[in-house]
Design an enzyme around this catalytic site. Structure first.
Site, PDB file in Angstrom:
ATOM      1  N   GLU A  22       0.843  -1.207   0.000  1.00 45.58           N
ATOM      2  CA  GLU A  22       0.000   0.000   0.000  1.00 45.58           C
ATOM      3  C   GLU A  22       0.870   1.246   0.000  1.00 45.58           C
ATOM      4  O   GLU A  22       0.570   2.225  -0.692  1.00 45.58           O
ATOM      5  CB  GLU A  22      -0.907   0.020   1.234  1.00 45.58           C
ATOM      6  CG  GLU A  22      -1.974  -1.035   1.240  1.00 45.58           C
ATOM      7  CD  GLU A  22      -2.830  -0.954   2.478  1.00 45.58           C
ATOM      8  OE1 GLU A  22      -3.999  -0.560   2.354  1.00 45.58           O
ATOM      9  OE2 GLU A  22      -2.324  -1.272   3.583  1.00 45.58           O
ATOM     10  N   LYS A  99     -11.863   4.327   1.604  1.00 50.12           N
ATOM     11  CA  LYS A  99     -10.724   3.596   1.054  1.00 50.12           C
ATOM     12  C   LYS A  99     -11.291   2.504   0.141  1.00 50.12           C
ATOM     13  O   LYS A  99     -11.428   1.347   0.535  1.00 50.12           O
ATOM     14  CB  LYS A  99      -9.892   3.004   2.187  1.00 50.12           C
ATOM     15  CG  LYS A  99      -8.573   2.418   1.777  1.00 50.12           C
ATOM     16  CD  LYS A  99      -7.773   2.007   3.007  1.00 50.12           C
ATOM     17  CE  LYS A  99      -6.440   1.428   2.603  1.00 50.12           C
ATOM     18  NZ  LYS A  99      -5.649   1.035   3.796  1.00 50.12           N
TER      19      LYS A  99
END
Length: 128
Positions: A22, A99
């Site tokens: 990420e 997200k």
């Protein structure tokens, strides 16, 4: 105070998350901000200087999302909310960070965190 300015669906690419991939690859985050303030002065003057300029606010929020990485979207939401309430005219903010590409191994519609700061109607008066 029930006047508000809402900025919804602000999308920016950041490198937040607890996993190395990420941080390395990044992903899109979507921000919704609802600011509570008195809009009467701006309405009376018809001058952008008497309100929160939502275009400039969007620039500042994107700079935070694209800036220094954090592990948690809770931390990101807190930083974004603090930016919103930095203007003394803003009495409260409800700030949500979505997200949409969260690393979840199941199909899902959304993952989001919402923080409420200051005086927000319907949130029990005042929040932290």
């Amino acid at each position: 105070m029930t006047d508000r300015i809402a900025l919804r669906g602000l999308r920016a690419r950041g490198h937040h998350g607890v996993f190395d991939f990420e941080r390395r690859e990044g992903q899109d985050f979507v921000v919704d901000a609802v600011l509570y303030l008195d809009l009467a002065p701006a309405a009376a003057s018809d001058d952008v200087a008497d309100t929160v300029h939502y275009g400039l606010l969007a620039d500042r929020l994107v700079a935070i999302v694209t800036g220094e990485p954090v592990d948690l979207i809770e931390t990101l939401a807190e930083r974004l909310a603090a930016e919103c309430t930095a203007d003394p005219r803003v009495r409260g903010v409800e700030l949500t960070v979505h997200k949409p590409s969260a690393p979840i191994e199941h199909e899902f519609a959304d993952v989001s965190v919402t923080v409420v700061r200051g005086a927000v109607p319907g949130a029990g008066g005042a929040a932290r």
